[in-house]
Design a protein around this motif. Sequence first.
Motif, PDB file in Angstrom:
ATOM      1  N   GLY A   1     -20.528 -23.135  35.344  1.00 19.60           N
ATOM      2  CA  GLY A   1     -19.780 -22.104  34.826  1.00 19.60           C
ATOM      3  C   GLY A   1     -19.533 -22.291  33.339  1.00 19.60           C
ATOM      4  O   GLY A   1     -19.927 -23.492  32.997  1.00 19.60           O
ATOM      5  N   GLY A   2     -19.569 -21.222  32.510  1.00 17.14           N
ATOM      6  CA  GLY A   2     -19.712 -21.547  31.209  1.00 17.14           C
ATOM      7  C   GLY A   2     -21.016 -22.034  30.706  1.00 17.14           C
ATOM      8  O   GLY A   2     -22.049 -21.328  31.280  1.00 17.14           O
ATOM      9  N   HIS A   3     -21.135 -23.209  29.986  1.00 19.44           N
ATOM     10  CA  HIS A   3     -22.456 -23.559  29.404  1.00 19.44           C
ATOM     11  C   HIS A   3     -23.237 -24.312  30.449  1.00 19.44           C
ATOM     12  O   HIS A   3     -23.987 -25.220  30.040  1.00 19.44           O
ATOM     13  CB  HIS A   3     -22.024 -24.362  27.959  1.00 19.44           C
ATOM     14  CG  HIS A   3     -21.638 -23.264  26.958  1.00 19.44           C
ATOM     15  ND1 HIS A   3     -22.177 -22.555  26.274  1.00 19.44           N
ATOM     16  CD2 HIS A   3     -20.298 -23.478  26.399  1.00 19.44           C
ATOM     17  CE1 HIS A   3     -21.661 -21.705  25.593  1.00 19.44           C
ATOM     18  NE2 HIS A   3     -20.421 -22.462  25.494  1.00 19.44           N
ATOM     19  N   ILE A   4     -22.645 -24.528  31.672  1.00 18.53           N
ATOM     20  CA  ILE A   4     -23.222 -25.594  32.629  1.00 18.53           C
ATOM     21  C   ILE A   4     -23.494 -24.474  33.754  1.00 18.53           C
ATOM     22  O   ILE A   4     -22.982 -23.980  34.377  1.00 18.53           O
ATOM     23  CB  ILE A   4     -22.147 -26.318  33.085  1.00 18.53           C
ATOM     24  CG1 ILE A   4     -21.578 -27.260  32.005  1.00 18.53           C
ATOM     25  CG2 ILE A   4     -22.772 -27.332  34.241  1.00 18.53           C
ATOM     26  CD1 ILE A   4     -20.394 -28.281  32.364  1.00 18.53           C
ATOM     27  N   LEU A   5     -25.031 -24.738  33.939  1.00 19.85           N
ATOM     28  CA  LEU A   5     -25.706 -24.317  35.260  1.00 19.85           C
ATOM     29  C   LEU A   5     -25.349 -24.653  36.549  1.00 19.85           C
ATOM     30  O   LEU A   5     -25.042 -24.054  37.407  1.00 19.85           O
ATOM     31  CB  LEU A   5     -27.218 -23.990  34.862  1.00 19.85           C
ATOM     32  CG  LEU A   5     -27.768 -23.404  33.883  1.00 19.85           C
ATOM     33  CD1 LEU A   5     -29.304 -23.336  33.744  1.00 19.85           C
ATOM     34  CD2 LEU A   5     -27.207 -21.829  33.646  1.00 19.85           C
ATOM     35  N   LYS A   6     -25.491 -26.071  36.563  1.00 18.52           N
ATOM     36  CA  LYS A   6     -25.209 -26.692  37.666  1.00 18.52           C
ATOM     37  C   LYS A   6     -24.874 -28.178  37.411  1.00 18.52           C
ATOM     38  O   LYS A   6     -25.426 -28.917  36.545  1.00 18.52           O
ATOM     39  CB  LYS A   6     -26.347 -26.701  38.693  1.00 18.52           C
ATOM     40  CG  LYS A   6     -26.297 -27.219  39.997  1.00 18.52           C
ATOM     41  CD  LYS A   6     -25.393 -26.697  40.911  1.00 18.52           C
ATOM     42  CE  LYS A   6     -25.675 -25.641  41.790  1.00 18.52           C
ATOM     43  NZ  LYS A   6     -24.619 -25.306  42.450  1.00 18.52           N
ATOM     44  N   GLY A   7     -23.737 -28.705  37.928  1.00 12.52           N
ATOM     45  CA  GLY A   7     -23.618 -30.079  37.722  1.00 12.52           C
ATOM     46  C   GLY A   7     -22.874 -30.864  38.888  1.00 12.52           C
ATOM     47  O   GLY A   7     -22.450 -30.243  39.864  1.00 12.52           O
ATOM     48  N   PHE A   8     -23.078 -32.017  38.969  1.00 11.56           N
ATOM     49  CA  PHE A   8     -22.458 -33.076  39.889  1.00 11.56           C
ATOM     50  C   PHE A   8     -21.874 -34.183  39.546  1.00 11.56           C
ATOM     51  O   PHE A   8     -22.387 -34.825  38.509  1.00 11.56           O
ATOM     52  CB  PHE A   8     -23.680 -33.275  40.913  1.00 11.56           C
ATOM     53  CG  PHE A   8     -24.409 -32.314  41.782  1.00 11.56           C
ATOM     54  CD1 PHE A   8     -23.863 -31.812  42.715  1.00 11.56           C
ATOM     55  CD2 PHE A   8     -25.612 -31.800  40.947  1.00 11.56           C
ATOM     56  CE1 PHE A   8     -24.932 -30.731  43.442  1.00 11.56           C
ATOM     57  CE2 PHE A   8     -26.277 -30.762  41.591  1.00 11.56           C
ATOM     58  CZ  PHE A   8     -25.873 -30.073  42.610  1.00 11.56           C
ATOM     59  N   LEU A   9     -20.875 -34.684  40.073  1.00 10.00           N
ATOM     60  CA  LEU A   9     -20.193 -35.809  39.914  1.00 10.00           C
ATOM     61  C   LEU A   9     -19.951 -36.753  41.184  1.00 10.00           C
ATOM     62  O   LEU A   9     -19.682 -36.040  42.231  1.00 10.00           O
ATOM     63  CB  LEU A   9     -19.056 -35.691  38.986  1.00 10.00           C
ATOM     64  CG  LEU A   9     -17.726 -35.182  39.519  1.00 10.00           C
ATOM     65  CD1 LEU A   9     -16.813 -36.171  40.408  1.00 10.00           C
ATOM     66  CD2 LEU A   9     -16.866 -34.501  38.494  1.00 10.00           C
ATOM     67  N   ILE A  10     -19.902 -37.907  41.022  1.00 18.88           N
ATOM     68  CA  ILE A  10     -19.663 -39.011  42.075  1.00 18.88           C
ATOM     69  C   ILE A  10     -18.900 -39.951  41.379  1.00 18.88           C
ATOM     70  O   ILE A  10     -19.018 -40.294  40.416  1.00 18.88           O
ATOM     71  CB  ILE A  10     -20.733 -39.417  42.676  1.00 18.88           C
ATOM     72  CG1 ILE A  10     -20.541 -40.210  43.906  1.00 18.88           C
ATOM     73  CG2 ILE A  10     -21.632 -40.560  41.928  1.00 18.88           C
ATOM     74  CD1 ILE A  10     -21.459 -40.383  44.982  1.00 18.88           C
ATOM     75  N   ALA A  11     -17.589 -40.194  42.099  1.00 15.17           N
ATOM     76  CA  ALA A  11     -16.689 -41.413  41.588  1.00 15.17           C
ATOM     77  C   ALA A  11     -16.247 -42.455  42.862  1.00 15.17           C
ATOM     78  O   ALA A  11     -16.367 -41.853  44.056  1.00 15.17           O
ATOM     79  CB  ALA A  11     -15.473 -40.707  41.194  1.00 15.17           C
ATOM     80  N   THR A  12     -15.522 -43.509  42.229  1.00 15.02           N
ATOM     81  CA  THR A  12     -15.086 -44.198  43.409  1.00 15.02           C
ATOM     82  C   THR A  12     -13.510 -44.210  43.047  1.00 15.02           C
ATOM     83  O   THR A  12     -13.102 -43.886  41.954  1.00 15.02           O
ATOM     84  CB  THR A  12     -15.527 -45.715  43.420  1.00 15.02           C
ATOM     85  OG1 THR A  12     -15.313 -46.103  41.889  1.00 15.02           O
ATOM     86  CG2 THR A  12     -16.597 -45.763  43.733  1.00 15.02           C
ATOM     87  N   LEU A  13     -12.573 -43.933  43.995  1.00 18.81           N
ATOM     88  CA  LEU A  13     -11.190 -44.018  43.862  1.00 18.81           C
ATOM     89  C   LEU A  13     -10.509 -45.289  43.757  1.00 18.81           C
ATOM     90  O   LEU A  13     -11.169 -46.256  44.607  1.00 18.81           O
ATOM     91  CB  LEU A  13     -10.686 -43.338  45.266  1.00 18.81           C
ATOM     92  CG  LEU A  13      -9.050 -43.202  45.160  1.00 18.81           C
ATOM     93  CD1 LEU A  13      -8.699 -42.236  44.100  1.00 18.81           C
ATOM     94  CD2 LEU A  13      -8.708 -42.684  46.526  1.00 18.81           C
ATOM     95  N   GLN A  14      -9.859 -45.522  42.756  1.00 16.22           N
ATOM     96  CA  GLN A  14      -9.317 -46.702  42.269  1.00 16.22           C
ATOM     97  C   GLN A  14      -7.939 -47.022  43.154  1.00 16.22           C
ATOM     98  O   GLN A  14      -7.157 -45.851  43.500  1.00 16.22           O
ATOM     99  CB  GLN A  14      -8.999 -46.875  40.884  1.00 16.22           C
ATOM    100  CG  GLN A  14     -10.675 -46.746  40.151  1.00 16.22           C
ATOM    101  CD  GLN A  14     -11.233 -47.583  40.634  1.00 16.22           C
ATOM    102  OE1 GLN A  14     -11.535 -48.892  40.539  1.00 16.22           O
ATOM    103  NE2 GLN A  14     -12.675 -47.219  41.153  1.00 16.22           N
ATOM    104  N   ASP A  15      -7.289 -48.201  43.108  1.00 18.14           N
ATOM    105  CA  ASP A  15      -5.970 -48.374  43.878  1.00 18.14           C
ATOM    106  C   ASP A  15      -5.002 -47.693  43.105  1.00 18.14           C
ATOM    107  O   ASP A  15      -3.940 -47.244  43.905  1.00 18.14           O
ATOM    108  CB  ASP A  15      -5.647 -49.815  43.611  1.00 18.14           C
ATOM    109  CG  ASP A  15      -6.496 -50.641  44.544  1.00 18.14           C
ATOM    110  OD1 ASP A  15      -7.075 -49.975  45.447  1.00 18.14           O
ATOM    111  OD2 ASP A  15      -6.469 -51.852  44.285  1.00 18.14           O
ATOM    112  N   ASP A  16      -4.971 -47.163  41.757  1.00 15.49           N
ATOM    113  CA  ASP A  16      -3.965 -46.407  41.181  1.00 15.49           C
ATOM    114  C   ASP A  16      -4.209 -44.971  41.380  1.00 15.49           C
ATOM    115  O   ASP A  16      -3.639 -44.110  40.371  1.00 15.49           O
ATOM    116  CB  ASP A  16      -4.050 -46.887  39.760  1.00 15.49           C
ATOM    117  CG  ASP A  16      -5.251 -46.670  39.086  1.00 15.49           C
ATOM    118  OD1 ASP A  16      -6.253 -46.386  39.445  1.00 15.49           O
ATOM    119  OD2 ASP A  16      -5.204 -47.235  37.986  1.00 15.49           O
TER     120      ASP A  16
END
Length: 117
Positions: A42-57
Amino acid sequence: MGGLYNGRVFRSVSSSENGEVSAQTRFHYHQDDAVVWAEYSGGHILKGFLIATLQDDDCLEMRYQHINTGGALMTGRCRTVPERLPDGRLRLHETWEWTSGDRSTGVSTLEEVEKGA
């Protein structure tokens, strides 16, 4: 699958000038235990992906990549700190750095989109 982030949709409410997300960008989050990922566009982004690890906090350590409307492949890393709003939605405070382009840093705030909005 469940967890704090699973099934939530977010939009940008503020970003540093060197960021590419906007109020038109939507992030669709998923979570499986300590692994969190999202698709965004959306907006200026055609397609994006993110990946993350959940921390204890409940914070996220993530990497992201997207293709913008100019055709450039952009990559970066981000630390996200969640805040629970009085109505139960989440606000995400992000500190990020491009790992492509000028390698600049910035901050963004995302807020959960209300169901049906």
